[in-house]
Design a protein around this motif. Structure first.
Motif, mmCIF file in Angstrom:
data_model
loop_
_atom_site.group_PDB
_atom_site.id
_atom_site.type_symbol
_atom_site.label_atom_id
_atom_site.label_comp_id
_atom_site.label_asym_id
_atom_site.label_seq_id
_atom_site.Cartn_x
_atom_site.Cartn_y
_atom_site.Cartn_z
ATOM 1 N N LEU A 47 45.834 10.547 -37.523
ATOM 2 C CA LEU A 47 46.393 9.911 -37.864
ATOM 3 C C LEU A 47 46.315 10.844 -39.461
ATOM 4 C CD1 LEU A 47 46.059 6.221 -36.710
ATOM 5 C CD2 LEU A 47 48.268 7.903 -36.460
ATOM 6 N N VAL A 48 45.846 10.618 -39.636
ATOM 7 C CA VAL A 48 45.545 11.311 -41.369
ATOM 8 C C VAL A 48 46.043 12.983 -41.050
ATOM 9 C CG1 VAL A 48 44.282 12.202 -42.678
ATOM 10 C CG2 VAL A 48 43.847 9.939 -42.341
ATOM 11 N N MET A 49 45.740 13.147 -40.562
ATOM 12 C CA MET A 49 45.805 15.227 -39.896
ATOM 13 C C MET A 49 48.123 15.337 -39.840
ATOM 14 S SD MET A 49 43.202 17.138 -37.682
ATOM 15 C CE MET A 49 43.874 16.405 -36.362
ATOM 16 N N ALA A 50 48.321 13.844 -39.684
ATOM 17 C CA ALA A 50 49.798 13.711 -38.693
ATOM 18 C C ALA A 50 50.579 14.010 -40.147
ATOM 19 C CB ALA A 50 49.568 12.733 -37.889
ATOM 20 N N ILE A 51 49.984 12.878 -40.628
ATOM 21 C CA ILE A 51 50.356 12.614 -42.791
ATOM 22 C C ILE A 51 50.452 13.642 -42.962
ATOM 23 C CG2 ILE A 51 50.540 10.994 -43.577
ATOM 24 C CD1 ILE A 51 49.457 8.728 -42.081
ATOM 25 N N ARG A 52 49.326 14.686 -42.744
ATOM 26 C CA ARG A 52 48.850 15.638 -43.716
ATOM 27 C C ARG A 52 50.484 17.072 -43.061
ATOM 28 N NH1 ARG A 52 42.747 15.575 -44.759
ATOM 29 N NH2 ARG A 52 42.810 14.150 -46.283
ATOM 30 N N GLN A 53 50.474 16.803 -41.881
ATOM 31 C CA GLN A 53 51.484 17.859 -41.247
ATOM 32 C C GLN A 53 52.651 17.610 -41.015
ATOM 33 O OE1 GLN A 53 51.055 18.267 -36.872
ATOM 34 N NE2 GLN A 53 53.149 19.740 -36.959
ATOM 35 N N ALA A 54 52.846 16.334 -41.660
ATOM 36 C CA ALA A 54 54.087 15.811 -42.135
ATOM 37 C C ALA A 54 54.916 16.216 -43.342
ATOM 38 C CB ALA A 54 54.786 15.094 -41.442
ATOM 39 N N ALA A 55 53.726 15.911 -44.010
ATOM 40 C CA ALA A 55 54.055 15.874 -45.507
ATOM 41 C C ALA A 55 54.563 17.651 -45.885
ATOM 42 C CB ALA A 55 53.050 15.405 -46.539
ATOM 43 N N SER A 56 53.146 18.114 -44.773
ATOM 44 C CA SER A 56 53.423 20.102 -45.531
ATOM 45 C C SER A 56 54.918 20.722 -45.059
ATOM 46 C CB SER A 56 52.493 20.490 -44.946
ATOM 47 O OG SER A 56 52.180 20.390 -43.235
ATOM 48 N N GLU A 57 55.694 20.456 -44.390
ATOM 49 C CA GLU A 57 57.049 20.484 -43.219
ATOM 50 C C GLU A 57 57.181 19.955 -43.893
ATOM 51 O OE1 GLU A 57 57.218 19.138 -39.736
ATOM 52 O OE2 GLU A 57 55.079 20.477 -39.057
ATOM 53 N N GLY A 58 57.626 18.914 -45.197
ATOM 54 C CA GLY A 58 58.902 18.464 -45.949
ATOM 55 C C GLY A 58 58.814 19.343 -47.432
ATOM 56 N N LEU A 59 57.803 20.253 -47.479
ATOM 57 C CA LEU A 59 57.470 20.499 -48.714
ATOM 58 C C LEU A 59 57.860 22.497 -48.799
ATOM 59 C CD1 LEU A 59 53.621 20.680 -49.495
ATOM 60 C CD2 LEU A 59 55.783 19.474 -50.196
ATOM 61 N N PRO A 60 59.202 22.393 -50.272
ATOM 62 C CA PRO A 60 59.410 23.604 -50.209
ATOM 63 C C PRO A 60 58.440 25.031 -50.176
ATOM 64 C CG PRO A 60 59.536 23.281 -52.020
ATOM 65 C CD PRO A 60 58.349 21.993 -50.928
#
Length: 61
Positions: A47-60
């Motif tokens: 779950l931590v990896m999924a949250i980090r992936q989603a967060a990094s996709e939102g970064l410019p």
């Protein structure tokens, strides 16, 4: 207002259809940032990896 079980039933049915449309196939299912679904019981690390992936996709970039 008065309680209408049919309205509740319709709301739940609508949510079930939307869940199927975005790829939910079982429970539990975690939706991260409305775009990443993780189905089934998962280790906290997953779950931590999924949250980090989603967060990094939102970064410019």
């Amino acid at each position: 207002g008065e309680h209408r079980p049919d309205r509740d039933r319709d709301a739940v049915a609508g949510e079930a259809v939307r869940a199927t449309e975005i790829g939910v196939t079982g429970v539990p299912c975690f939706i991260v940032d409305r775009k990443l679904a993780v189905s089934g019981a998962q280790a906290p690390e997953t779950l931590v990896m999924a949250i980090r992936q989603a967060a990094s996709e939102g970064l410019p970039n």
